[in-house]
Motif scaffolding. Structure first.
Motif, PDB file in Angstrom:
ATOM      1  N   GLU A   1       0.839  -1.195   0.000  1.00  0.00           N
ATOM      2  CA  GLU A   1       0.000   0.000   0.000  1.00  0.00           C
ATOM      3  C   GLU A   1       0.873   1.244   0.000  1.00  0.00           C
ATOM      4  O   GLU A   1       1.803   1.362   0.781  1.00  0.00           O
ATOM      5  N   LEU A   2       0.562   2.152  -0.886  1.00  0.00           N
ATOM      6  CA  LEU A   2       1.309   3.397  -0.986  1.00  0.00           C
ATOM      7  C   LEU A   2       0.608   4.493  -0.201  1.00  0.00           C
ATOM      8  O   LEU A   2      -0.606   4.462  -0.027  1.00  0.00           O
ATOM      9  N   SER A   3       1.356   5.483   0.217  1.00  0.00           N
ATOM     10  CA  SER A   3       0.770   6.679   0.822  1.00  0.00           C
ATOM     11  C   SER A   3       0.540   7.701  -0.292  1.00  0.00           C
ATOM     12  O   SER A   3       1.020   7.534  -1.422  1.00  0.00           O
ATOM     13  N   ALA A   4      -0.162   8.766   0.024  1.00  0.00           N
ATOM     14  CA  ALA A   4      -0.364   9.845  -0.948  1.00  0.00           C
ATOM     15  C   ALA A   4       0.982  10.423  -1.381  1.00  0.00           C
ATOM     16  O   ALA A   4       1.169  10.795  -2.543  1.00  0.00           O
TER      17      ALA A   4
ATOM     18  N   LEU B   1       4.546  18.746  -1.994  1.00  0.00           N
ATOM     19  CA  LEU B   1       3.351  19.376  -2.562  1.00  0.00           C
ATOM     20  C   LEU B   1       2.147  19.184  -1.654  1.00  0.00           C
ATOM     21  O   LEU B   1       1.181  19.927  -1.744  1.00  0.00           O
ATOM     22  N   LEU B   2       2.218  18.198  -0.779  1.00  0.00           N
ATOM     23  CA  LEU B   2       1.165  17.974   0.216  1.00  0.00           C
ATOM     24  C   LEU B   2       1.733  18.255   1.597  1.00  0.00           C
ATOM     25  O   LEU B   2       2.864  17.845   1.900  1.00  0.00           O
ATOM     26  N   PRO B   3       0.975  18.912   2.463  1.00  0.00           N
ATOM     27  CA  PRO B   3       1.455  19.104   3.830  1.00  0.00           C
ATOM     28  C   PRO B   3       1.481  17.787   4.595  1.00  0.00           C
ATOM     29  O   PRO B   3       0.854  16.802   4.193  1.00  0.00           O
TER      30      PRO B   3
ATOM     31  N   LYS C   1      -6.384   4.508 -14.394  1.00  0.00           N
ATOM     32  CA  LYS C   1      -6.795   4.571 -15.804  1.00  0.00           C
ATOM     33  C   LYS C   1      -6.919   6.005 -16.301  1.00  0.00           C
ATOM     34  O   LYS C   1      -6.478   6.334 -17.394  1.00  0.00           O
ATOM     35  N   ASN C   2      -7.548   6.884 -15.503  1.00  0.00           N
ATOM     36  CA  ASN C   2      -7.757   8.260 -15.964  1.00  0.00           C
ATOM     37  C   ASN C   2      -6.946   9.282 -15.172  1.00  0.00           C
ATOM     38  O   ASN C   2      -6.998  10.470 -15.458  1.00  0.00           O
ATOM     39  N   GLY C   3      -6.196   8.837 -14.163  1.00  0.00           N
ATOM     40  CA  GLY C   3      -5.338   9.729 -13.393  1.00  0.00           C
ATOM     41  C   GLY C   3      -6.034  10.550 -12.330  1.00  0.00           C
ATOM     42  O   GLY C   3      -5.400  11.386 -11.686  1.00  0.00           O
ATOM     43  N   HIS C   4      -7.318  10.327 -12.096  1.00  0.00           N
ATOM     44  CA  HIS C   4      -8.006  11.098 -11.053  1.00  0.00           C
ATOM     45  C   HIS C   4      -7.411  10.751  -9.693  1.00  0.00           C
ATOM     46  O   HIS C   4      -7.368   9.582  -9.305  1.00  0.00           O
ATOM     47  N   PHE C   5      -6.939  11.792  -9.009  1.00  0.00           N
ATOM     48  CA  PHE C   5      -6.234  11.643  -7.737  1.00  0.00           C
ATOM     49  C   PHE C   5      -6.909  12.513  -6.703  1.00  0.00           C
ATOM     50  O   PHE C   5      -7.203  13.685  -6.961  1.00  0.00           O
ATOM     51  N   THR C   6      -7.195  11.948  -5.549  1.00  0.00           N
ATOM     52  CA  THR C   6      -7.775  12.692  -4.436  1.00  0.00           C
ATOM     53  C   THR C   6      -6.950  12.392  -3.196  1.00  0.00           C
ATOM     54  O   THR C   6      -6.676  11.226  -2.900  1.00  0.00           O
ATOM     55  N   ALA C   7      -6.535  13.426  -2.479  1.00  0.00           N
ATOM     56  CA  ALA C   7      -5.808  13.266  -1.219  1.00  0.00           C
ATOM     57  C   ALA C   7      -6.638  13.897  -0.108  1.00  0.00           C
ATOM     58  O   ALA C   7      -7.330  14.896  -0.329  1.00  0.00           O
TER      59      ALA C   7
END
Length: 152
Positions: free
Chosen positions: A20-23, A36-38, A49-55
């Motif tokens: 499992e990866l982290s953000a 780029l993320l705090p 597939k479409n690259g939609h990323f939510t953090a």
């Protein structure tokens, strides 16, 4: 036989957890810096597939870097691809008295370009090698746990 099955199940579980990866890992996988993320991202979703990323963060996050004030909503969304986050939602920068939404960031070698649509600003990738902390950014040595400036 029974102990072999239990051992095998434990090994499979440990391999799944380790995979499992982290953000932050996802950012690095797409050649983007973790800063780029705090600090404190609680999770993420990625549609490869479409690259939609939510953090996800614990809540709204404010901090300053150099002469900029930044605000992260508790949910950050965008489309991630190698060296690029586009259609970004949930990150704003204060310029003068206006809060402007950062809509895209692109990596070009050792440089990052942040776009607010009508204008952009460039920074070194090295400036984002570590994640800033909500409340104090990279200047946390001068803050106490409550986010207040500590008396020296």
């Amino acid at each position: 036989m029974r102990s072999s099955i239990i051992f095998l199940c434990i090994l499979v579980y440990l391999n799944v957890v380790a995979a499992e990866l982290s953000a932050y890992d996802v950012l690095e996988k797409y050649d983007l810096p973790v800063g780029l993320l705090p600090k404190g991202a609680t999770g993420y979703e990625l549609n490869e597939k479409n690259g939609h990323f939510t953090a996800y963060l614990n809540g709204t996050c404010y901090f300053s870097i150099e002469s900029y004030e930044l605000k992260y909503k508790s949910t950050i969304k965008g489309v991630i691809s190698k060296g690029k986050l586009s259609k970004l939602k949930g990150v704003s920068v204060k310029i003068e008295v206006l809060w402007l939404k950062i809509v895209e960031l692109t990596r070009d070698g050792d440089d990052l370009q942040f776009s607010v649509g009508v204008a952009s600003a460039g920074f070194s990738v090295d400036s984002f090698s570590e994640s800033p902390q909500c409340g104090c950014g990279f200047a946390c040595d001068n803050f106490n746990q409550n986010g207040d400036v500590s008396s020296l």
